[in-house]
Design a protein around this motif. Structure first.
Motif, PDB file in Angstrom:
ATOM      1  N   ILE A 124      31.641  37.564  29.048  1.00  0.00           N
ATOM      2  CA  ILE A 124      30.670  38.412  29.754  1.00  0.00           C
ATOM      3  C   ILE A 124      31.347  39.171  30.887  1.00  0.00           C
ATOM      4  CG2 ILE A 124      28.584  38.396  31.170  1.00  0.00           C
ATOM      5  CD1 ILE A 124      27.659  36.012  29.436  1.00  0.00           C
ATOM      6  N   GLU A 125      32.224  38.498  31.614  1.00  0.00           N
ATOM      7  CA  GLU A 125      32.977  39.181  32.678  1.00  0.00           C
ATOM      8  C   GLU A 125      33.794  40.327  32.095  1.00  0.00           C
ATOM      9  OE1 GLU A 125      34.498  40.257  36.276  1.00  0.00           O
ATOM     10  OE2 GLU A 125      32.987  38.684  35.992  1.00  0.00           O
ATOM     11  N   THR A 126      34.450  40.074  30.970  1.00  0.00           N
ATOM     12  CA  THR A 126      35.285  41.091  30.330  1.00  0.00           C
ATOM     13  C   THR A 126      34.459  42.275  29.848  1.00  0.00           C
ATOM     14  OG1 THR A 126      36.835  39.368  29.624  1.00  0.00           O
ATOM     15  CG2 THR A 126      36.969  41.477  28.486  1.00  0.00           C
ATOM     16  N   LEU A 127      33.245  42.019  29.425  1.00  0.00           N
ATOM     17  CA  LEU A 127      32.360  43.082  28.947  1.00  0.00           C
ATOM     18  C   LEU A 127      32.229  44.180  29.996  1.00  0.00           C
ATOM     19  CD1 LEU A 127      30.578  43.549  26.391  1.00  0.00           C
ATOM     20  CD2 LEU A 127      28.685  42.553  27.681  1.00  0.00           C
ATOM     21  N   PHE A 128      32.135  43.778  31.261  1.00  0.00           N
ATOM     22  CA  PHE A 128      31.989  44.760  32.334  1.00  0.00           C
ATOM     23  C   PHE A 128      33.326  45.175  32.934  1.00  0.00           C
ATOM     24  CE2 PHE A 128      27.846  42.705  32.073  1.00  0.00           C
ATOM     25  CZ  PHE A 128      27.037  43.814  31.984  1.00  0.00           C
TER      26      PHE A 128
END
Length: 257
Positions: A124-128
């Motif tokens: 999820i962190e990587t998504l942003f």
């Protein structure tokens, strides 16, 4: 502070939460499902909800999911379907439901504990942080790995499937058949997930193909893929045949038909 954390903080200031819905298809997963729910809720991700899509499991998985819904105060939701209709159809139903309920992020993962829930915050962190359309939990990027107890022929088949898919469709995705993904809601709407007709593991390929065709960015993060803990694999001959034909169908423009 990461972009995901900043996004959540901004929305929290507006008295909103970033809504994350983890869609988990099930068929005869009564032993694994409570363990998976414990792992996911233990992550303490704000706004996380688990949506179980059960295909009328004869082992009572649907009833287990209903009990979990009560025990978690609604963190777990259940979508009951009348019959076993394939992985792709279950995901389409669950993702469409998640979008209708206003999800910001939709996660897809298996119920058999082969996908490490502990990697979800990183995805999820990587998504942003990477401005991605979707983040894949990948077995084949640096740092990723397969279960050590997989026999050599299963490892060879998995590696061949990824080579085969990429050779035909030029996806440039190292783990094109992976089933652990975090999607932006906007991406699922852009690729019109409700119209996806592929089933079984070819569903994963068609979702990637639609994303790449629309010029959207796919990012992969490493995971260790484990063998299922309990129950039996659903990878039958019919699923394998559909997966073999799917890249050609997509290449010649039969997407969504």
């Amino acid at each position: 502070m990461g972009k995901w954390e900043m996004r959540h903080e901004e929305k929290a200031g507006a008295k909103e939460s970033l809504k994350i819905v983890v869609v988990v298809p099930t068929y005869n997963e009564r032993a694994n499902l409570p363990v998976l729910v414990d792992l996911l809720t233990g992550l303490e991700l704000p706004g996380l909800r688990v949506l179980v899509v059960d295909d009328n499991s004869p082992d009572g998985t649907g009833a287990v999911a209903e009990r979990l819904a009560v025990d978690t105060g609604g963190v777990v939701g259940v979508l009951h379907r009348k019959e076993k209709d394939g992985l792709g159809r279950a995901y389409v139903a669950g993702m469409t439901c998640a979008l209708d309920e206003g999800a910001d992020i939709v996660v897809q993962m298996d119920a058999d504990l082969s996908h490490p829930a502990s990697r979800l915050p990183v995805m999820i962190e990587t998504l942003f942080a990477e401005d991605a359309a979707v983040v894949i939990g990948s077995r084949y990027v640096a740092g990723g790995s397969l279960a050590t107890d997989w026999p050599w022929y299963r490892k060879a088949l998995s590696a061949w499937a990824n080579f085969y898919v990429n050779a035909i469709l030029r996806l440039r995705v190292k783990d094109a058949t992976a089933g652990f993904k975090a999607w932006r809601a906007a991406t699922l709407k852009a690729i019109d997930v409700s119209s996806v007709r592929s089933n079984g593991y070819s569903f994963q390929v068609e979702m990637n193909h639609r994303t790449v065709r629309r010029g959207l960015r796919i990012v992969e993060v490493p995971i260790r893929f484990e063998e299922r803990v309990a129950g039996q694999s659903k990878l039958g001959l019919g699923v394998q045949l559909e997966s073999a034909l799917a890249p050609w169908r997509l290449l010649f423009g039969r997407e969504g038909r």
